[in-house]
Design an enzyme around this catalytic site. Structure first.
Site, PDB file in Angstrom:
ATOM      1  CG  ASN A  27      -1.775   1.196   1.351  1.00  0.00           C
ATOM      2  OD1 ASN A  27      -1.800   2.041   0.439  1.00  0.00           O
ATOM      3  ND2 ASN A  27      -2.491   1.329   2.458  1.00  0.00           N
ATOM      4  CD  GLU A  32      -3.040   5.438   6.757  1.00  0.00           C
ATOM      5  OE1 GLU A  32      -3.017   5.431   5.512  1.00  0.00           O
ATOM      6  OE2 GLU A  32      -2.126   4.935   7.455  1.00  0.00           O
ATOM      7  CB  SER A  84       5.493  -1.187  11.906  1.00  0.00           C
ATOM      8  OG  SER A  84       5.106   0.172  12.037  1.00  0.00           O
ATOM      9  CD  GLU A 107      -3.392  -2.118   7.575  1.00  0.00           C
ATOM     10  OE1 GLU A 107      -2.270  -2.300   7.101  1.00  0.00           O
ATOM     11  OE2 GLU A 107      -4.115  -1.151   7.274  1.00  0.00           O
ATOM     12  CE  LYS A 151      -0.235   3.255   4.742  1.00  0.00           C
ATOM     13  NZ  LYS A 151      -0.224   3.371   6.191  1.00  0.00           N
ATOM     14  CG  HIS A 183      -5.973   1.858   5.224  1.00  0.00           C
ATOM     15  ND1 HIS A 183      -5.521   2.779   6.133  1.00  0.00           N
ATOM     16  CD2 HIS A 183      -4.959   0.974   5.047  1.00  0.00           C
ATOM     17  CE1 HIS A 183      -4.285   2.474   6.482  1.00  0.00           C
ATOM     18  NE2 HIS A 183      -3.916   1.376   5.839  1.00  0.00           N
ATOM     19  N   GLY A 212       2.805   2.778  10.764  1.00  0.00           N
ATOM     20  CA  GLY A 212       3.758   3.862  10.571  1.00  0.00           C
ATOM     21  C   GLY A 212       4.648   4.122  11.770  1.00  0.00           C
TER      22      GLY A 212
HETATM   23  P1  13P Z   1       3.103   0.746   7.623  1.00  0.00           P
HETATM   24  O1  13P Z   1       3.668  -0.555   7.080  1.00  0.00           O
HETATM   25  O2  13P Z   1       3.790   1.963   7.101  1.00  0.00           O
HETATM   26  O3  13P Z   1       2.983   0.701   9.111  1.00  0.00           O
HETATM   27  O4  13P Z   1       1.600   0.863   7.053  1.00  0.00           O
HETATM   28  C1  13P Z   1       0.736  -0.196   7.236  1.00  0.00           C
HETATM   29  C2  13P Z   1      -0.505   0.070   6.472  1.00  0.00           C
HETATM   30  O5  13P Z   1      -1.269   0.945   6.830  1.00  0.00           O
HETATM   31  C3  13P Z   1      -0.726  -0.731   5.261  1.00  0.00           C
HETATM   32  O6  13P Z   1      -2.015  -0.544   4.778  1.00  0.00           O
END
Ligand code: 13P
Length: 259
Positions: free
Chosen positions: A10, A98, A213, A168, A12, A96, A174
């Protein structure tokens, strides 16, 4: 049937046209012999066609980071499942954290997306996870259960085969540090058991992947856990070497440099 493991990248809201060209070309070259892992890249919307073009006839699938819950019409700024299919993108990410947080997506909206996409023959990854406060207050399972039952409302057997669940935990996304393997194991078992009780007759329960992460050093213990069918990677998927390392670890392949 033994399900393949999955690795989702992903990206982002990162990268640009040039860096995406380089990354996709390097990744597809390095991973071209991997057959036992579903490799899925999720670029930002403007680059989806570029990535689907570049990965045609390869072992790489393309995902979007979002999708809308109507097929067409006056929905400014939205992208329909039919449009994704049209450009060869077959794996939207739905729900997701976010988007739940910044775009106020609800379980009801997410459920509509799941139903529309799967009935239009798209595969989806339905994301869920608890906040740090919810974990601290022992509300993790309540939260996961709620997201799962409401996100999968009215899903039938046929749709079920097109769904992957992405767990997640929000506070580790992150952060650079994944959740503890004991905690990942506990929640994945919980999700598996919940799916089993929701769909008692299904031979084809959704695969369950972990995100938060993940990197080249923690991948092995995570992906070796029971009921962990793969990973969803953010930051570490932006680096070709690290991402390929993760995929190869998941596939347990010996990689020899292509000439
Ligand atoms: P990170 O691997 O940067 O923690 O992000 C995870 C994520 O949100 C994947 O969708």
């Amino acid at each position: 049937m033994i399900n393949k493991k999955i690795v989702f990248a992903n990206w982002k809201m990162n990268l640009d046209a040039d860096s995406i060209s380089t990354l996709v070309s390097d990744v597809s070259n390095k991973l071209k012999r991997v057959e036992n892992v579903d490799i899925i890249l999720a670029p930002p919307f403007p680059y989806i066609i570029k990535v689907t073009d570049m990965t045609k006839n390869t072992n790489i699938h393309v995902s979007s980071q979002n999708v809308f819950f109507e097929e067409s019409g006056a929905f400014t700024g939205e992208v329909s499942p039919l449009m994704l299919t049209d450009v060869g993108c077959s794996w939207p990410i739905i729900g997701h954290s976010e988007r739940r947080q910044h775009l106020l997506e609800t379980n009801e909206m997410i459920n509509k997306k799941v139903l529309l996409c799967t009935s239009n023959n798209l595969n989806v990854i339905l994301c869920l996870g608890e906040t740090f406060d919810e974990r601290r207050q022992n509300k993790t399972f309540q939260r996961i259960s709620d997201q799962l039952t409401r996100g999968l409302r009215e899903v039938n057997q046929k749709m079920l085969g097109k769904i992957v669940i992405g767990y997640e935990p929000i506070w580790v996304i992150g952060s650079g540090e994944a959740a503890r393997v004991e905690d990942i194991q506990e929640v994945h078992n919980f999700i598996y058991n919940q799916l089993r009780s929701m769909f008692p007759d299904s031979e084809n329960l959704p695969r369950i992947v972990y995100g938060g992460s993940v990197n080249q050093t923690n991948i092995k213990p995570i992906v070796s856990l029971e009921n962990v069918d793969g990973v969803l990677i953010g930051n570490a998927s932006l680096d070709c070497e690290i991402f390929c390392d993760i995929v190869l670890t998941v596939g347990c392949l010996l990689y020899t440099s292509p000439s």
